[in-house]
Design a protein around this motif. Structure first.
Motif, mmCIF file in Angstrom:
data_model
loop_
_atom_site.group_PDB
_atom_site.id
_atom_site.type_symbol
_atom_site.label_atom_id
_atom_site.label_comp_id
_atom_site.label_asym_id
_atom_site.label_seq_id
_atom_site.Cartn_x
_atom_site.Cartn_y
_atom_site.Cartn_z
ATOM 1 N N LEU A 91 0.823 -1.267 0.105
ATOM 2 C CA LEU A 91 -0.052 0.043 -0.099
ATOM 3 C C LEU A 91 0.863 1.192 0.127
ATOM 4 O O LEU A 91 0.608 2.394 -0.432
ATOM 5 N N GLU A 92 2.045 1.249 0.412
ATOM 6 C CA GLU A 92 2.954 2.436 0.530
ATOM 7 C C GLU A 92 3.480 2.749 -0.863
ATOM 8 O O GLU A 92 3.459 3.591 -1.253
ATOM 9 N N ASP A 93 3.563 1.488 -1.496
ATOM 10 C CA ASP A 93 4.119 1.685 -3.120
ATOM 11 C C ASP A 93 3.106 2.331 -3.963
ATOM 12 O O ASP A 93 3.380 2.875 -4.811
ATOM 13 N N ILE A 94 1.878 1.898 -3.578
ATOM 14 C CA ILE A 94 0.648 2.518 -4.374
ATOM 15 C C ILE A 94 -0.079 3.534 -3.543
ATOM 16 O O ILE A 94 -1.251 3.540 -3.915
ATOM 17 N N ASP A 95 0.525 4.271 -2.662
ATOM 18 C CA ASP A 95 -0.141 5.116 -1.826
ATOM 19 C C ASP A 95 -0.983 6.242 -2.741
ATOM 20 O O ASP A 95 -0.354 7.077 -3.671
ATOM 21 N N PHE A 96 -2.198 6.313 -2.934
ATOM 22 C CA PHE A 96 -2.757 7.153 -3.865
ATOM 23 C C PHE A 96 -2.869 8.599 -3.250
ATOM 24 O O PHE A 96 -2.863 9.517 -4.299
ATOM 25 N N SER A 97 -2.553 8.892 -2.123
ATOM 26 C CA SER A 97 -2.411 10.314 -1.883
ATOM 27 C C SER A 97 -1.154 10.961 -2.398
ATOM 28 O O SER A 97 -1.235 12.280 -2.372
ATOM 29 N N LYS A 98 -0.090 10.284 -3.028
ATOM 30 C CA LYS A 98 1.071 10.723 -3.762
ATOM 31 C C LYS A 98 0.228 11.357 -5.308
ATOM 32 O O LYS A 98 1.064 12.094 -5.725
ATOM 33 N N HIS A 99 -0.621 10.629 -5.512
ATOM 34 C CA HIS A 99 -1.459 11.055 -6.846
ATOM 35 C C HIS A 99 -2.198 11.971 -7.065
ATOM 36 O O HIS A 99 -2.746 12.487 -8.153
ATOM 37 N N ILE A 100 -2.679 12.749 -6.075
ATOM 38 C CA ILE A 100 -3.586 13.785 -5.734
ATOM 39 C C ILE A 100 -3.233 15.017 -5.000
ATOM 40 O O ILE A 100 -2.133 14.745 -4.244
ATOM 41 N N PRO A 101 -3.640 16.006 -5.352
ATOM 42 C CA PRO A 101 -3.312 17.179 -4.327
ATOM 43 C C PRO A 101 -3.150 16.890 -2.896
ATOM 44 O O PRO A 101 -4.127 15.977 -2.204
ATOM 45 N N SER A 102 -2.392 17.452 -2.063
ATOM 46 C CA SER A 102 -2.511 17.425 -0.391
ATOM 47 C C SER A 102 -3.535 17.685 0.031
ATOM 48 O O SER A 102 -4.471 18.771 -0.692
ATOM 49 N N LEU A 103 -3.812 17.592 1.121
ATOM 50 C CA LEU A 103 -5.303 18.230 1.854
ATOM 51 C C LEU A 103 -5.294 19.631 1.913
ATOM 52 O O LEU A 103 -6.139 20.172 1.640
ATOM 53 N N ASP A 104 -4.041 20.160 2.270
ATOM 54 C CA ASP A 104 -3.857 21.587 2.301
ATOM 55 C C ASP A 104 -4.302 22.410 0.924
ATOM 56 O O ASP A 104 -5.158 23.259 0.705
ATOM 57 N N SER A 105 -3.821 21.468 0.021
ATOM 58 C CA SER A 105 -4.036 21.865 -1.651
ATOM 59 C C SER A 105 -5.382 21.848 -1.730
ATOM 60 O O SER A 105 -6.150 22.736 -2.373
ATOM 61 N N LEU A 106 -6.047 20.931 -1.372
ATOM 62 C CA LEU A 106 -7.432 20.676 -1.598
ATOM 63 C C LEU A 106 -8.487 21.593 -1.023
ATOM 64 O O LEU A 106 -9.377 22.157 -1.533
ATOM 65 N N LYS A 107 -8.078 22.105 0.234
ATOM 66 C CA LYS A 107 -8.605 23.100 0.951
ATOM 67 C C LYS A 107 -8.700 24.369 0.125
ATOM 68 O O LYS A 107 -9.545 25.089 0.005
ATOM 69 N N THR A 108 -7.341 24.884 -0.171
ATOM 70 C CA THR A 108 -7.432 26.105 -1.209
ATOM 71 C C THR A 108 -8.188 26.005 -2.380
ATOM 72 O O THR A 108 -8.697 27.025 -2.723
ATOM 73 N N MET A 109 -8.224 24.953 -3.020
ATOM 74 C CA MET A 109 -9.093 24.660 -4.160
ATOM 75 C C MET A 109 -10.604 24.835 -3.874
ATOM 76 O O MET A 109 -11.261 25.431 -4.535
ATOM 77 N N ALA A 110 -10.906 24.216 -2.640
ATOM 78 C CA ALA A 110 -12.351 24.359 -2.153
ATOM 79 C C ALA A 110 -12.662 25.964 -1.637
ATOM 80 O O ALA A 110 -13.986 26.239 -2.322
ATOM 81 N N TRP A 111 -11.888 26.506 -1.276
ATOM 82 C CA TRP A 111 -12.155 28.011 -0.648
ATOM 83 C C TRP A 111 -12.218 28.858 -2.244
ATOM 84 O O TRP A 111 -13.017 29.715 -2.243
ATOM 85 N N GLU A 112 -11.561 28.367 -3.083
ATOM 86 C CA GLU A 112 -11.629 29.250 -4.579
ATOM 87 C C GLU A 112 -12.931 28.601 -5.401
ATOM 88 O O GLU A 112 -13.585 29.453 -5.968
ATOM 89 N N HIS A 113 -13.232 27.510 -5.447
ATOM 90 C CA HIS A 113 -14.062 27.108 -6.361
ATOM 91 C C HIS A 113 -15.499 26.434 -5.789
ATOM 92 O O HIS A 113 -16.378 26.330 -6.664
#
Length: 253
Positions: free
Chosen positions: A36-58
């Motif tokens: 699961l570490e080798d295919i950690d999906f969190s590495k393929h999507i924006p970080s949680l902080d980046s997602l928060k910034t996107m949510a505040w904007e959109h």
């Protein structure tokens, strides 16, 4: 009453077997965690902080509250200037032939010629009127306070919506990662059952296993396939929920 005592040899063997079983369980858990570490999906999507910034904007929800805040802000400003509604300005302009009194008539002399002077000229008048209702005097302060309260409430409503959106984002983000892990595990199990199914088919043709055993193994493979499809659906649903929460499409890395 006799007390039954286990032999030391038996105790040692039992402990050894438990140790082996525990070691196997740890090996399996280590293998799963490492995979699961080798295919950690969190590495393929924006970080949680980046997602928060996107949510505040959109986020459409926050944009809705922004529009509310702007609306009540303008209303407050209009209420503070409402006294201007009671002031009226009048202006009038005329052009043409007008009759005027001559100087003798203006001086009031008895023998003055009473004929008026007819002259082409322009006339204009400008004036200002104030009509102030009694209610405007006594209620203006309360009216301004009411509009200010609505403006402040709109700002607090946005903050509440922001907190709810952040909570939903955290939950959805973790649901997506969990769904991806379960999808990986179910995919691994499906691959195992596929190999087992092919081996079972060969063994059945060679008469090494019975029809009931072959059927049981095929059912396990079918059940694993159903579980894989269910987990895939859960993963896609969580992915779409996350996009819906932030209000924009995700860009996979």
């Amino acid at each position: 009453m006799k007390c039954f005592v286990l032999p030391q040899k038996f105790i040692f063997i039992t402990f050894f077997l438990l140790l082996i079983q525990g070691g196997k369980a740890q090996e399996i858990e280590y293998f799963i965690d490492k995979s699961l570490e080798d295919i950690d999906f969190s590495k393929h999507i924006p970080s949680l902080d980046s997602l928060k910034t996107m949510a505040w904007e959109h986020s459409p929800l926050l944009k809705y509250h922004d529009a509310d805040i702007e609306y009540f802000k303008v209303n407050e400003s209009l209420e503070r200037r409402k006294w201007l509604d009671y002031i009226y300005a009048d202006a009038n302009y005329n052009y043409g032939m007008f009759n005027y009194l001559n100087n003798e008539q203006l001086s009031g002399l008895p023998a003055a010629n009473q004929n008026l002077i007819n002259t082409e000229a322009s006339r204009y008048t400008v004036g200002m009127t104030l009509k102030l209702p009694i209610s405007a005097i006594f209620n203006r302060k309360k009216s301004v306070q009411a509009e200010t309260a609505l403006y402040e409430r709109a700002k607090f409503d946005k903050e509440v919506a922001r907190q709810e959106l952040e909570r939903a984002l955290i939950l959805t983000y973790n649901e997506l990662l969990k769904a991806h892990k379960l999808l990986f595990i179910s995919g691994t199990m499906l691959d195992t059952y596929k190999v087992q199914s092919m081996r079972a088919e060969t063994d059945y043709k060679n008469g090494l296993i019975s029809i009931s055993e072959y059927t049981r193994l095929q059912q396990q493979m079918n059940q694993s396939f159903k579980e894989f499809e269910r987990q895939k659906s859960e993963f896609l649903l969580a992915y779409m929920y996350l996009e819906n929460t932030i209000g924009t499409k995700l860009e996979l890395e």
